[in-house]
Design a protein around this motif. Structure first.
Motif, short mmCIF file in Angstrom:
data_model
loop_
_atom_site.label_atom_id
_atom_site.label_comp_id
_atom_site.label_asym_id
_atom_site.label_seq_id
_atom_site.Cartn_x
_atom_site.Cartn_y
_atom_site.Cartn_z
N UNK A 101 0.80 -1.23 0.00
CA UNK A 101 0.00 0.00 0.00
C UNK A 101 0.84 1.28 0.00
N UNK A 102 1.96 1.28 0.75
CA UNK A 102 2.71 2.54 0.86
C UNK A 102 3.39 2.89 -0.46
N UNK A 103 3.91 1.86 -1.11
CA UNK A 103 4.65 2.08 -2.37
C UNK A 103 4.05 1.21 -3.47
N UNK A 104 2.81 1.52 -3.89
CA UNK A 104 2.13 0.63 -4.84
C UNK A 104 2.81 0.60 -6.21
N UNK A 105 3.51 1.65 -6.57
CA UNK A 105 4.04 1.72 -7.94
C UNK A 105 5.54 1.52 -8.05
N UNK A 106 6.18 1.13 -6.95
CA UNK A 106 7.62 0.96 -7.06
C UNK A 106 8.24 0.64 -5.72
N UNK A 107 9.52 0.90 -5.62
CA UNK A 107 10.24 0.57 -4.39
C UNK A 107 10.38 1.80 -3.51
N UNK A 108 10.38 1.56 -2.22
CA UNK A 108 10.63 2.64 -1.27
C UNK A 108 11.34 2.06 -0.07
N UNK A 109 11.58 2.94 0.91
CA UNK A 109 12.33 2.52 2.09
C UNK A 109 11.37 2.14 3.23
N UNK A 110 11.67 1.04 3.86
CA UNK A 110 10.94 0.62 5.06
C UNK A 110 11.93 0.56 6.21
N UNK A 111 11.51 1.07 7.36
CA UNK A 111 12.37 1.01 8.54
C UNK A 111 11.67 0.22 9.65
N UNK A 112 12.39 -0.74 10.18
CA UNK A 112 11.86 -1.53 11.31
C UNK A 112 12.73 -1.22 12.52
N UNK A 113 12.08 -0.76 13.58
CA UNK A 113 12.80 -0.43 14.81
C UNK A 113 12.26 -1.35 15.91
N UNK A 114 13.15 -1.99 16.62
CA UNK A 114 12.74 -2.86 17.72
C UNK A 114 13.30 -2.33 19.03
N UNK A 115 12.49 -2.39 20.08
CA UNK A 115 12.95 -1.94 21.41
C UNK A 115 12.44 -2.90 22.47
N UNK A 116 13.28 -3.13 23.47
CA UNK A 116 12.89 -3.94 24.61
C UNK A 116 12.96 -3.08 25.87
N UNK A 117 11.92 -3.19 26.69
CA UNK A 117 11.86 -2.39 27.91
C UNK A 117 11.89 -3.29 29.15
N UNK A 118 12.29 -2.71 30.24
CA UNK A 118 12.32 -3.45 31.52
C UNK A 118 10.95 -4.05 31.79
N UNK A 119 10.93 -5.28 32.24
CA UNK A 119 9.66 -5.95 32.51
C UNK A 119 9.21 -6.81 31.34
N UNK A 120 9.92 -6.71 30.21
CA UNK A 120 9.63 -7.63 29.11
C UNK A 120 8.65 -7.14 28.06
N UNK A 121 8.51 -5.82 27.97
CA UNK A 121 7.69 -5.29 26.87
C UNK A 121 8.56 -5.15 25.62
N UNK A 122 8.07 -5.65 24.51
CA UNK A 122 8.79 -5.46 23.26
C UNK A 122 7.94 -4.59 22.33
#
Ligand code: ATP
Ligand code: MG
Length: 150
Positions: free
Chosen positions: A58-79
């Motif tokens: 959906x974001x880039x229906x007509x070609x290529x674009x950049x996707x960024x995935x950020x992961x974070x872990x917090x005290x107590x085990x929330x991701x």
């Protein structure tokens, strides 16, 4: 004051469908340090996969674009994962998040956000038409809820 994560990664990749499984495995590999159950890992993989697929389709229906995935872990085990694109954006977020709604009509099921919501504890979406979208997915890893140092 905002809580600081105990651990964090950022991954930037092209919106090629081959990268959907790459992102899913990166997310589950990162979450694995919290010693989740197989089911919790599956939930994370599924939710991240839906969010990344949405960027590709959906974001880039007509070609290529950049996707960024950020992961974070917090005290107590929330991701927390953020899936960001700089694509076309979403005009009406509430409508887009309704089960069975798809901007592509009958072409797709319109269940991606519903799946993310059922497999995560919290899903939030920020978007600006023409500027891009950021989907935030949060999951509490249960074994880490009580005691431990996260
Ligand atoms: N990253 C995005 N950029 C632009 N539009 C998006 C993005 N993510 C979702 N949308 C819009 O929100 C709608 C709903 O997304 P959702 O994932 O629930 O359903 P779908 O992708 O259409 O179908 P399915 O996920 O079942 O294949 C999409 O059809 C699209 O219009
Ligand atoms: Mg989808």
């Amino acid at each position: 004051m905002r809580k600081q994560p105990l651990n964090r990664f950022t991954l930037t990749f092209e919106s090629r469908s081959a990268n959907e499984s790459f992102a899913r495995l990166a997310a589950s590999g990162f979450a694995a340090q919290l010693d989740p159950t197989v089911e919790e890992l599956c939930d994370i993989k599924t939710a991240v996969s839906e969010a990344v697929t949405n960027c590709i389709v959906h974001a880039y229906p007509d070609g290529l674009g950049e996707i960024r995935l950020i992961g974070e872990i917090f005290a107590g085990g929330l991701v927390r994962f953020r899936v960001k694109d700089k694509g076309r954006g979403i005009e009406d977020i509430a409508l887009a998040m309704q089960p069975l709604y798809s901007g592509l009509g009958g072409e797709r099921a319109g269940l991606g956000f519903a799946v993310m919501e059922s497999f995560c504890d919290r899903v939030s979406v920020r978007s600006k038409p023409g500027r891009g979208t950021c989907v935030t997915l949060e999951k509490q890893i249960q074994g880490k809820l009580v005691g431990g140092d996260g």
